[in-house]
Design a protein around this motif. Structure first.
Motif, short mmCIF file in Angstrom:
data_model
loop_
_atom_site.label_atom_id
_atom_site.label_comp_id
_atom_site.label_asym_id
_atom_site.label_seq_id
_atom_site.Cartn_x
_atom_site.Cartn_y
_atom_site.Cartn_z
N SER A 120 0.84 -1.20 0.00
CA SER A 120 0.00 0.00 0.00
C SER A 120 0.87 1.25 0.00
CB SER A 120 -0.99 -0.01 1.16
OG SER A 120 -0.39 0.46 2.33
N ALA A 121 2.10 1.14 0.52
CA ALA A 121 3.03 2.27 0.44
C ALA A 121 3.38 2.54 -1.02
CB ALA A 121 4.29 2.00 1.23
N MET A 122 3.56 1.46 -1.78
CA MET A 122 3.89 1.63 -3.19
C MET A 122 2.74 2.31 -3.93
SD MET A 122 4.96 -1.19 -5.93
CE MET A 122 4.91 -0.72 -7.64
N LEU A 123 1.50 1.83 -3.67
CA LEU A 123 0.35 2.45 -4.33
C LEU A 123 0.22 3.91 -3.90
CD1 LEU A 123 -2.20 -0.48 -4.02
CD2 LEU A 123 -0.87 0.20 -6.02
N ALA A 124 0.50 4.19 -2.61
CA ALA A 124 0.39 5.56 -2.12
C ALA A 124 1.43 6.46 -2.77
CB ALA A 124 0.54 5.60 -0.61
N THR A 125 2.59 5.88 -3.15
CA THR A 125 3.60 6.69 -3.83
C THR A 125 3.03 7.24 -5.14
OG1 THR A 125 5.25 5.21 -2.91
CG2 THR A 125 5.99 6.73 -4.61
N GLY A 126 2.18 6.44 -5.80
CA GLY A 126 1.51 6.93 -7.00
C GLY A 126 0.65 8.15 -6.69
N ASP A 127 -0.18 8.03 -5.64
CA ASP A 127 -1.01 9.17 -5.24
C ASP A 127 -0.15 10.36 -4.85
OD1 ASP A 127 -3.14 7.52 -5.64
OD2 ASP A 127 -3.43 7.03 -3.52
N ALA A 128 0.98 10.06 -4.20
CA ALA A 128 1.85 11.14 -3.74
C ALA A 128 2.45 11.90 -4.93
CB ALA A 128 2.96 10.60 -2.85
N ILE A 129 2.71 11.18 -6.03
CA ILE A 129 3.24 11.86 -7.23
C ILE A 129 2.22 12.87 -7.74
CG2 ILE A 129 3.89 11.51 -9.65
CD1 ILE A 129 5.20 8.90 -8.82
N ILE A 130 0.93 12.46 -7.72
CA ILE A 130 -0.13 13.38 -8.15
C ILE A 130 -0.22 14.57 -7.19
CG2 ILE A 130 -2.60 13.63 -8.58
CD1 ILE A 130 -2.71 10.76 -9.40
N LEU A 131 -0.13 14.26 -5.88
CA LEU A 131 -0.23 15.33 -4.88
C LEU A 131 0.94 16.31 -5.02
CD1 LEU A 131 -1.82 16.35 -2.49
CD2 LEU A 131 -0.57 14.79 -1.01
N GLU A 132 2.14 15.75 -5.24
CA GLU A 132 3.32 16.59 -5.42
C GLU A 132 3.15 17.49 -6.64
OE1 GLU A 132 7.37 17.78 -6.60
OE2 GLU A 132 6.11 16.44 -7.76
N ALA A 133 2.59 16.90 -7.71
CA ALA A 133 2.37 17.67 -8.93
C ALA A 133 1.36 18.79 -8.67
CB ALA A 133 1.88 16.77 -10.06
N THR A 134 0.33 18.48 -7.87
CA THR A 134 -0.69 19.49 -7.59
C THR A 134 -0.11 20.64 -6.77
OG1 THR A 134 -2.30 17.70 -7.56
CG2 THR A 134 -3.03 19.81 -6.73
#
Lengths: 308, 284
Positions: B202-216
């Motif tokens: 789930s940390a790996m999947l969250a890294t995906g969300d974090a990339i979007i959050l970082e971009a935002t």
């Protein structure tokens, strides 16, 4: 059921105090002084003290919190420091725009999401399922602001179907609703699909098959009804999330709304406005959670029975 | 030798989707690591005569408003975006696992306090939490990193707590205890290692969300500060020019979307290989 309702609503009271305290405190850690934005360069220290006294910024923190909370509870959200207007007015102007946008996006993602989820579940592991789940995954991985800008580029600039930005006509709502809605659709479709597949494996479904009901009728009348319980709960929880997603999309499409107001006042260090925006968003989240719990109890006889 | 002996991340490559997704992720990570060797241009040297060029043989993805090569900036941007999101999630996992394990282990008022705070933050959109935190800490890579890690803290605390709570009542723990194992031994040698797989996936999947959050956050101008490129920062600059030079914003957005899709697909393959689908959903 009624006593559960009352208990559930009462539970919100301590949560409200906790959230309001956090919002109040957080804002005081944000560096940057709103008074700096108001004072003319070279103003005397005396002018600064007067200004601070006017906005109550010279009081100790607990006193400031108490005064603020007391005013908030009576509906007085203070005066915007930069805009120099009552915060309640600013919020009252912005809120309907955000609610309209969020409401339509929620409607879009529930209708389209449940539809896609049902089609995917009925065709489990065949190509419609794969295509829908693939498309849904792609839709949920695009940053909202980017999707918004690309939609704007294609439909407003190249095709000229919708206005580029603003909030003057209903056409201006289409692209923002689509942008927020597509993200939510992914989640709803995924949950509907899993819930349908899980419900289809229950004993009562086997019984219905044994009684000779048509499979499609079983799926749509019985399995779907069962599967909708988690979907509705998630949708209610999504209310706050959709308002959160609206923050970026509102900025992209230059729509007046809570998100735009929040981002603008954050950059201007306009505490009272930021506090009010956060409080509104927090209340939307809390009400959404409440709604989700109540709907779940209303729809699921087992939950109702457990609650007494 | 049978494939079973291979570690799960390598086994995930044997699935077609896992291989494509893993290949893309490996390529992005390698490109980010060896960015200076791969790129003929500098990411920050302006060549105003070459500004606003669409894709060509000289500039594969075109140039931006300062005439900088877009592909070069995209590759350097991967460095920022991946490292910020990766470190943020690692930080979040470390803190979340500690908090969640402590809450499940000690129980009582500590557990209740952690649960209340976690439930409270859990119901708020990550973007709001991150926006407010960046406003407090100040924009830049450090601020973004801390903000993202706090935004995801609730998720890992919840997941770890739920894992430990269910594992605690398993037979093998009872067996270890009856063999005389102490508290610390059970927690660190039995409970945490068993809780690790779902948390890491789930940390790996969250890294995906974090990339979007970082971009935002970058889009709002709160991420890595210019001239250092990040995918969000590039889109922020490109958003003003979307009608004049759409490629400036299209390519970083595609990079985000494709990378996040790849992370999700690879995560799915991992979940299937590790056979932990049921445990991943246990979050309450």
């Amino acid at each position: 059921m009624f006593s559960y309702l009352i208990r559930r609503v009462l539970m919100l009271v301590p949560v409200f105090f906790a959230v309001s305290l956090v919002i109040f405190l957080i804002l005081h850690f944000i560096p940057g002084d709103p008074i700096d934005n108001l004072l003319k360069v070279g103003s005397s220290p005396q002018a600064r003290t007067e200004m601070e006294a006017r906005y109550g910024l010279d009081q100790p923190l607990p006193v400031q919190y108490g005064l603020w909370l007391g005013r908030v509870l009576t509906g007085d959200l203070g005066t915007a420091i930069v805009a120099r207007r009552p915060v309640a007015d600013l919020i009252a102007q912005a809120l309907p725009h955000s609610l309209r946008l969020g409401g339509l996006a929620l409607l879009f993602s529930s209708v389209v999401g449940v539809g896609l989820g049902v089609v995917a579940a009925l065709n489990r592991d065949r190509w419609p399922d794969r295509a829908i789940m693939g498309g849904v995954l792609l839709g949920s991985t695009m940053p909202g602001f980017w999707l918004g800008l690309i939609l704007m580029l294609v439909f407003s600039v190249w095709l000229g179907w919708f206005p580029v930005s603003g909030a003057r006509s209903w056409q201006a709502l289409v692209l923002p609703v689509l942008t927020i809605g597509l993200g939510g659709t992914a989640l709803v479709a995924r949950i509907t699909r899993v819930a349908m597949i899980e419900a289809a494996g229950r004993d009562f479904v086997l019984l219905l098959h044994a009684k000779g009901l048509s499979p499609l009728r079983i799926q749509l009348r019985h399995v779907l009804r069962h599967a909708l319980i988690p979907v509705v709960t998630i949708l209610a929880l999504r209310i706050g999330w959709i308002l959160g997603g609206a923050v970026t999309v509102e900025v992209v499409f230059a729509r007046p709304g809570l998100g735009t107001l929040l981002i603008k006042s954050l950059s201007q260090h306009d505490y009272p406005v930021v506090q009010a925006c956060l409080l509104m968003l927090a209340m939307a989240v809390m009400l959404g959670t409440l709604l989700g719990d109540i709907l779940q109890a209303a729809m699921d006889p087992r939950v109702r029975a457990a609650l007494g | 030798m049978s494939g079973r002996a291979l570690p799960a991340p390598l086994r995930a490559f044997r699935r077609p989707l896992g291989a494509v997704a893993g290949g893309w992720l490996a390529a992005v990570i390698l490109a980010a690591l060896f960015a200076p060797l791969l790129t003929p241009y500098d990411y920050d040297i302006q060549a105003l005569k070459e500004a606003y060029q669409p894709a060509s043989a000289r500039h594969w993805l075109g140039t931006d408003e300062f005439g900088r090569d877009l592909l070069t900036r995209l590759i350097y941007g991967a460095r920022t975006s991946l490292s910020v999101s990766g470190i943020a999630i690692a930080l979040s996992v470390a803190c979340g696992m500690t908090l969640g394990a402590a809450a499940a282990w000690f129980g009582g008022w500590f557990d209740r306090a952690v649960t209340v705070v976690v439930d409270l933050t859990w119901s708020f959109p990550e973007i709001l939490i991150a926006l407010i935190l960046v406003a407090i800490i100040g924009p830049g890579t450090t601020g973004t990193m801390v903000a993202i890690s706090v935004a995801y803290l609730a998720q890992f605390t919840r997941l770890t707590r739920a894992q430990i709570l269910t594992l605690k009542s398993e037979t093998f723990i009872e067996a270890a205890r009856s063999l005389g194992a102490g508290n610390a031994h059970i927690l660190f040698r039995h409970l945490l290692p068993n809780a690790l797989a779902p948390v890491l996936v789930s940390a790996m999947l969250a890294t995906g969300d974090a990339i979007i959050l970082e971009a935002t956050l970058g889009f709002f101008g709160l991420g890595a500060q210019p001239p250092v490129p990040s995918w969000g920062g590039m889109m922020s600059a490109g958003s003003a020019l979307v009608f004049k030079a759409p490629w400036i914003i299209i390519f970083p957005g595609l990079a985000v979307a494709v990378t996040v899709v790849a992370i999700n697909l690879f995560g799915d393959a991992l979940i299937a290989e590790l056979d932990i689908r049921a445990r991943m959903r246990r979050q309450v």
